[in-house]
Motif scaffolding. Structure first.
Motif, PDB file in Angstrom:
ATOM      1  N   LYS A   1       0.810  -1.229   0.000  1.00 38.67           N
ATOM      2  CA  LYS A   1       0.000   0.000   0.000  1.00 38.67           C
ATOM      3  C   LYS A   1       0.836   1.269   0.000  1.00 38.67           C
ATOM      4  O   LYS A   1       0.317   2.354  -0.254  1.00 38.67           O
TER       5      LYS A   1
ATOM      6  N   ARG B   1       2.089   2.298   2.825  1.00 31.14           N
ATOM      7  CA  ARG B   1       1.452   2.879   4.024  1.00 31.14           C
ATOM      8  C   ARG B   1       2.497   3.185   5.090  1.00 31.14           C
ATOM      9  O   ARG B   1       3.384   2.372   5.347  1.00 31.14           O
TER      10      ARG B   1
ATOM     11  N   SER C   1      -7.926  -1.003   4.130  1.00 33.83           N
ATOM     12  CA  SER C   1      -8.581  -0.910   2.829  1.00 33.83           C
ATOM     13  C   SER C   1      -7.545  -1.223   1.739  1.00 33.83           C
ATOM     14  O   SER C   1      -6.369  -0.893   1.889  1.00 33.83           O
TER      15      SER C   1
ATOM     16  N   ASN D   1      -6.452  -0.156  -1.037  1.00 28.39           N
ATOM     17  CA  ASN D   1      -6.037   0.887  -1.988  1.00 28.39           C
ATOM     18  C   ASN D   1      -4.589   1.273  -1.729  1.00 28.39           C
ATOM     19  O   ASN D   1      -4.054   1.014  -0.648  1.00 28.39           O
TER      20      ASN D   1
ATOM     21  N   SER E   1     -10.667   4.470  -1.064  1.00 25.53           N
ATOM     22  CA  SER E   1     -10.770   3.027  -0.814  1.00 25.53           C
ATOM     23  C   SER E   1     -11.537   2.359  -1.948  1.00 25.53           C
ATOM     24  O   SER E   1     -12.471   2.939  -2.492  1.00 25.53           O
TER      25      SER E   1
ATOM     26  N   GLU F   1     -15.644   3.017   4.792  1.00 26.21           N
ATOM     27  CA  GLU F   1     -15.090   2.130   5.806  1.00 26.21           C
ATOM     28  C   GLU F   1     -15.886   2.163   7.107  1.00 26.21           C
ATOM     29  O   GLU F   1     -16.663   3.078   7.361  1.00 26.21           O
TER      30      GLU F   1
ATOM     31  N   HIS G   1      -5.744  11.745   2.413  1.00 26.94           N
ATOM     32  CA  HIS G   1      -6.657  10.633   2.306  1.00 26.94           C
ATOM     33  C   HIS G   1      -7.652  10.777   1.166  1.00 26.94           C
ATOM     34  O   HIS G   1      -8.079  11.878   0.859  1.00 26.94           O
TER      35      HIS G   1
HETATM   36 MG    MG Z   1      -7.824   3.046   4.407  1.00 26.04          MG
END
Ligand code: MG
Ligand code: TXA
Length: 528
Positions: free
Chosen positions: A59, A61, A146, A148, A154, A183, A239
């Protein structure tokens, strides 16, 4: 992904065979994206730190943003948390399985990769039968954010998962589109009062019916300042952001329609029934929050597919599931809102000699309606009975001559005396601002040297300030007003500093010889 090479991402059917294969992959340390009733999740064995770290890599992330652990049965929560409190138990009875994540102090079974280094863990039991069957088949709790790329909307169907994750994960189960489309509600039970960290389809009202007082974290509706700590790390990151610049337009249906229909080159992100003549993408129907949540992320992705650059969106209401829709959309819009319910004013200010007047002329040339606060003041001192009455009360008859205000006498009276000057400003600023506001016709610029001192910035949706190097400013004033260097310095020193202006404005135009128009165009593109 190993060694940067792309792997083949399998698309699995939601059949018994497909689900068993997905379970097997997760059991063996792989990554599988799967449908839930909220959005698609990207799952790995929550008890295998190495597998979990692959999620962060796929991701992109940040490592301090924890993952939610998904379970198939209520009692599967027991080994994951320190204690299932009575509140947690009551909520699980009411909302598990469903779109609710509860946060509790974690047990030692949860590693720090899953928890992003926190001592709590979020647990959720999805309603979607494919999700639960897959978790059962894996035989382990499944950590899943999620599915994405970090920062993007998402995914609400398998196609969007593939767009982001092709070549980076082992498989995706194609289970069609997600029912809710946003979500889960994230509720922290780790502090004294339960707090919603992220709103979702399980609303505050629904939670309160079961456990009483529930607070909503401030970051749900407001932007976070740099350096502010987030209760939920996910809230501090960019986001749901499409490539298009989104601006939320707060206005009732008819006003919104009139506004967007006068914009060329932009897209509308509106409700199905809105009468919109420019290119549009819809997200549900007005007053039907669930239709909006279902469609929102899909709409954001479609705007990018259509190549939209500027998008004007309807403003969802802030109640029920609408709060969750608003929470996502305001982030997608990077908190950019035009409020047509208030006169839309752009404030323009700057130190004396910075060249505010020149910038004001350029803005007029770009089609803005300029309200010149100094001019409004001068006109009011000639004929406004309320303002003249206030001045008479504060400073007496001596400032009048033959019934008319003598501005020189007033100036002489106040400029040598800070107390009197303060009284003058306190008396006249509100009246001037009120008049300026009544003159505002969209798109309007309030040109006011004392914008901040008068509180006028509070009327403005955006504030522009003009700055120039001190030497240049002093030269301009001495030349323009025929005053001495010393007098020019004194005048400059009595004004707000350049630092203050820049920090408190949304945009700074630097007037030191560089091109003004291109700076104003950038302002318009970035902030309007
Ligand atoms: Mg998320
Ligand atoms: O509906 C959902 O919750 C989806 C599906 C796949 O279940 N999952 C999901 O996960 O949205 P993710 O990682 O995209 O978002 C989880 C949010 C993040 O904002 C994260 O910071 C927050 O929940 N979160 C997770 N664990 C937390 C914890 N222990 N404390 C505070 N916030 C936490």
């Amino acid at each position: 992904m190993s060694g940067g090479k792309l792997m083949k991402t399998k698309i699995l059917k939601p059949t018994a065979g497909g689900i068993a294969e997905a379970g097997e992959i997760i059991k063996n340390g792989g990554l599988v994206a799967f449908p839930t009733e909220t959005v698609y999740g990207l799952g790995a064995n929550a008890l295998d730190e190495k597998a979990v770290s692959k999620i962060y890599a796929a991701k992109g992330r940040p490592g301090d943003n924890p993952l939610i652990v998904h379970i198939a049965e209520k009692e599967d929560i027991l080994p994951l948390v320190k204690e299932v409190t009575p509140q947690a138990r009551a909520l699980m009875e009411a909302f598990f399985p469903g779109p609710l994540t509860i946060i509790l102090p974690k047990s030692d079974k949860i590693g720090k990769t899953v928890s992003g280094g926190l001592d709590t863990v979020g647990v959720r039991m999805p309603l979607n039968p494919i999700a639960r069957a897959m978790i059962k088949a894996a035989g382990v709790p499944v950590a899943a954010p999620s599915a994405n790329t970090s920062g993007l909307p998402s995914p609400t169907n398998a196609g969007y998962v593939i767009e982001d994750m092709r070549g980076k994960i082992d498989a995706v189960i194609d289970g069609g589109s997600c029912e809710f489309g946003i979500e889960s509600t994230v509720l922290s039970l780790a502090g004294e009062v339960p707090v919603i960290l992220r709103p979702g389809a399980v609303t505050r009202e629904m939670l309160s019916e079961v456990i009483g007082r529930v607070d909503i974290a401030r970051a749900v509706t407001c932007g976070m300042k740099d350096g502010e700590t987030a209760a939920s790390p996910g809230m501090k990151y960019k986001h749901y952001a499409p490539r298009a610049k989104i601006v939320i337009v707060n206005a009732p249906k008819d006003k919104y329609e009139r506004f967007v229909n006068s914009q060329s080159g932009a897209f509308a992100l509106c409700y199905e029934e809105d009468d919109v003549k420019i290119p549009r993408v819809t997200f549900g129907r007005e007053g039907d929050d669930l239709s909006q949540s279902h469609a929102l992320f899909d709409a954001l992705r479609r705007l990018d597919e259509l190549g939209a650059k500027k998008v004007y969106a309807r403003n969802p209401r802030l109640e029920g599931v609408g709060l969750a829709v608003y929470n996502r959309l305001i982030r997608a819009a990077a908190f950019c809102v035009i409020d047509l319910e208030k006169p839309f004013l752009i404030g323009l200010t700057g130190q004396t000699g910075a060249g505010k007047g020149y910038v004001s002329q350029k803005l007029a040339g770009m089609g803005y309606n300029i309200i010149d606060a100094d001019k409004v003041y001068r006109e009011m001192t000639e004929s406004d009975p309320v303002l003249l009455g206030v001045l008479r009360r504060e400073f007496g008859e001596e400032i009048f001559e033959n019934g008319a205000l003598c501005r020189e006498r007033l100036a002489a009276l106040v400029f040598s005396d800070p107390e009197r000057l303060g009284r003058l400003n306190a008396a006249v600023h509100p009246l001037i601002l009120e008049r300026c506001e009544s003159l505002a016709r969209f798109p309007a610029v309030l040109d006011a040297p004392q914008l901040f001192e008068s509180g006028g910035e509070r009327l403005c949706a955006r504030v522009l300030c003009v700055t120039a190097p001190q030497e240049l400013r002093l030269r301009r004033i001495t030349e323009r007003d025929g005053i001495s260097q010393t007098a020019a310095r004194q005048r400059a020193a009595s004004q707000l500093s350049e630092e203050y202006l820049t920090e408190n404005s949304d945009f700074t135009v630097i007037n030191d010889g560089r091109d003004i128009i291109s700076q104003l165009i950038r302002f318009k593109e970035e902030l309007l």
